[in-house]
Design an enzyme around this catalytic site. Sequence first.
Site, PDB file in Angstrom:
ATOM      1  N   SER A 107      73.752  86.068  69.881  1.00  0.00           N
ATOM      2  CA  SER A 107      74.568  84.849  69.957  1.00  0.00           C
ATOM      3  C   SER A 107      73.865  83.756  70.764  1.00  0.00           C
ATOM      4  CB  SER A 107      75.941  85.155  70.552  1.00  0.00           C
ATOM      5  OG  SER A 107      75.802  85.780  71.805  1.00  0.00           O
ATOM      6  N   LYS A 146      67.582  87.406  80.577  1.00  0.00           N
ATOM      7  CA  LYS A 146      67.990  87.564  81.971  1.00  0.00           C
ATOM      8  C   LYS A 146      67.930  89.027  82.389  1.00  0.00           C
ATOM      9  CE  LYS A 146      69.587  83.179  81.716  1.00  0.00           C
ATOM     10  NZ  LYS A 146      70.960  82.719  81.554  1.00  0.00           N
ATOM     11  N   GLY A 204      70.956  78.907  83.042  1.00  0.00           N
ATOM     12  CA  GLY A 204      72.049  78.007  83.407  1.00  0.00           C
ATOM     13  C   GLY A 204      73.387  78.549  82.946  1.00  0.00           C
ATOM     14  N   ALA A 227      77.060  81.663  75.257  1.00  0.00           N
ATOM     15  CA  ALA A 227      76.719  81.289  73.880  1.00  0.00           C
ATOM     16  C   ALA A 227      77.950  80.858  73.089  1.00  0.00           C
ATOM     17  CB  ALA A 227      76.028  82.459  73.191  1.00  0.00           C
ATOM     18  N   LYS A 254      72.353  87.625  88.885  1.00  0.00           N
ATOM     19  CA  LYS A 254      73.759  87.209  88.783  1.00  0.00           C
ATOM     20  C   LYS A 254      74.567  88.164  87.904  1.00  0.00           C
ATOM     21  CE  LYS A 254      74.199  85.357  84.451  1.00  0.00           C
ATOM     22  NZ  LYS A 254      72.904  85.621  83.930  1.00  0.00           N
ATOM     23  N   SER A 290      82.194  88.243  79.161  1.00  0.00           N
ATOM     24  CA  SER A 290      80.806  88.678  79.274  1.00  0.00           C
ATOM     25  C   SER A 290      80.740  90.204  79.308  1.00  0.00           C
ATOM     26  CB  SER A 290      80.155  88.079  80.524  1.00  0.00           C
ATOM     27  OG  SER A 290      80.355  88.917  81.640  1.00  0.00           O
ATOM     28  N   ARG A 291      79.646  90.746  78.799  1.00  0.00           N
ATOM     29  CA  ARG A 291      79.482  92.201  78.760  1.00  0.00           C
ATOM     30  C   ARG A 291      79.522  92.800  80.156  1.00  0.00           C
ATOM     31  NH1 ARG A 291      76.034  91.206  74.231  1.00  0.00           N
ATOM     32  NH2 ARG A 291      74.204  90.846  75.499  1.00  0.00           N
ATOM     33  N   ASN A 292      78.893  92.104  81.123  1.00  0.00           N
ATOM     34  CA  ASN A 292      78.843  92.637  82.481  1.00  0.00           C
ATOM     35  C   ASN A 292      80.234  92.701  83.102  1.00  0.00           C
ATOM     36  OD1 ASN A 292      75.866  92.838  82.797  1.00  0.00           O
ATOM     37  ND2 ASN A 292      76.005  90.655  82.356  1.00  0.00           N
ATOM     38  N   GLU A 327      73.296  93.959  80.598  1.00  0.00           N
ATOM     39  CA  GLU A 327      72.025  93.846  81.342  1.00  0.00           C
ATOM     40  C   GLU A 327      72.231  94.178  82.819  1.00  0.00           C
ATOM     41  OE1 GLU A 327      68.830  93.223  80.732  1.00  0.00           O
ATOM     42  OE2 GLU A 327      68.657  92.220  78.793  1.00  0.00           O
TER      43      GLU A 327
END
Lengths: 349, 349
Positions: free
Chosen positions: B15, B105, B150, B154, B205, B268-270, B295
């Site tokens: 994405s 990242k 930044g 997506a 992050k 977000s996946r995290n 990640e």
Amino acid sequence: MSQNQDRVGVVGSGSFGMAIANLLAHNSDVVLFSRRQEVVDEINATHRNKDTSLSPRIRATNNLQDVCANCQLIFPVIPSTAFRATMAAMSPWLTPQHIIIHGTKGFDLVHVNEADLQDHKVSITRRNVRTMSEVVLEETLVLRVGCLSGPNLASEILSGQPTATLVASRFKEVIQVGQKVLNSPQFHVFGSYDLIGAELAGALKNIIALASGMLEGLGMGRNMQGLLIARGLAEMVYFGKEMGAESKAFVGVAGIGDLVTTATSVNSRNHTFGRRLAKGETVEQIRAAMPELAEGVRTLKIANELARHYRLHVPIIQTLYRVVYEGLDMSRALKFLMSYPYDVDVDFL
Amino acid sequence: MSQNQDRVGVVGSGSFGMAIANLLAHNSDVVLFSRRQEVVDEINATHRNKDTSLSPRIRATNNLQDVCANCQLIFPVIPSTAFRATMAAMSPWLTPQHIIIHGTKGFDLVHVNEADLQDHKVSITRRNVRTMSEVVLEETLVLRVGCLSGPNLASEILSGQPTATLVASRFKEVIQVGQKVLNSPQFHVFGSYDLIGAELAGALKNIIALASGMLEGLGMGRNMQGLLIARGLAEMVYFGKEMGAESKAFVGVAGIGDLVTTATSVNSRNHTFGRRLAKGETVEQIRAAMPELAEGVRTLKIANELARHYRLHVPIIQTLYRVVYEGLDMSRALKFLMSYPYDVDVDFL
């Protein structure tokens, strides 16, 4: 007068005042001042104020002398517009032995009529602006002042969630006594000597929260929120540098911490004001509908004047001022900011 | 080979790769690499990839030589675990005339078997860790590398919302060319020479986003979120200082900006990984249910090893590691962190 912290005073029975009183009651007896007799009576009879449950160690009073005579350490937690008058009212009973740690996030104005400011009849400079600790020094004999600043939404503290705060003061003993009375497993208290930095961060972040609510009202998501907070923080630091704060005040718990909390909380008054404005209500309609003024709306005006005084380039704050006070169209404002010729990302360290 | 930016390459059709391709298509023709022939065919036939609408200026290919031969400027946007192999595969067609600006990242590991790391059979030091730009330099003849970092979720970019990013590189021409091809009224591109700072901020992050999801899963509100972001940022800076980054990289758009966006985005996946873990699922269950690994989970392991190597005091990251990899109870972890004897709030500037 008591020379210890077995009994601590809190002036102001708003939600943050009650949250602080409950935190203090972990370690001390608390005398809580409220202007309203019915609130005092309810607290003393039921240990409750409306929906909020208060510790039995909290005794309410509507007598400021009672607070000053019984407590060496006092936490004023009141709106900035009421701060000076309240300090003046307390001053007959305040001595150099007292310690005052305030939790108010805003500015005081002197030598200027706020209505004239509204009508652009006068402009203001740093000479017209006081932080709350400066007001304490002007209105009372108290020397040892500090402030409380951090990610401290009252509703979450009152619901028992942990968090942290910062006690800032030029006096080590103020920091130490603040930590001693407030520290608990639920509430971590950091210390800092940069009082003006903590006060500025606490006041200015309300402007960014207002802008954040506006972005949400415009349908923007997390990217713009993150961008606003990063760029808004930079503008806060520019003010801090001019007004004598260190940059580091703005990147700690009382800076970024409080900024993120306030700007992402949809329940804060500042966020709500911005969101409703973006949804098409007028400033007058929102003012009429909200019981208490969002501190950020007033701070925005003062910050805009100070930016002119210091010749600061703070485009978010200046554009926001034009939106709130001069009716600039919000989409045009956003377009202007997105195409602003920023030179560099971080120039403030 | 084209000596201009009329045609730009993007490697990776996730994405974020598609979002970057669409942004680039404002200014240039784009060659988009995808491993999967069916994705290539769909994009070229319909200018769509599943639910995502792509610019007609984007041509898809599954031939890396096609990308390298036709584009002097290439944006790899692929998972960190696939990065080195992809650079190695591209290397036969990459020359010193190419410019690579990556949007990945995470970290790469060398001279160590990740399975051994999993089983605590080996420990790693800085010698085992590469940033993505270091991988480009090792695997190809390309010298002019940079990264993109930044507040760039997506999904929001693809839905047409404005935001900003940072292009970081030691080379002025990389920053300038990155700004030239990406800048648009919807996308503001800042520049920075601190490449390692931007890469570290982007990778680290994700760990804080994971912790943020965990706090949400535990029922915590905005106060703890703000506190986590402030203290997490400090820990990110400690790594940066050891690894050669400047502090200011962490307080700008690619630092705080991206951190706030990622840590407060529930999509977000995290964040999702942390939230599900807090709700009682095991790491294995979550891994099995999520198509792509977050990640942050892998970065957490690497950061924990690096913290030991550098003897850093980064209690959030170290405690989080014990929760995710050693089964430490989350309430105990939170209690430990809340009573951690922090000395000062901000000691990293």
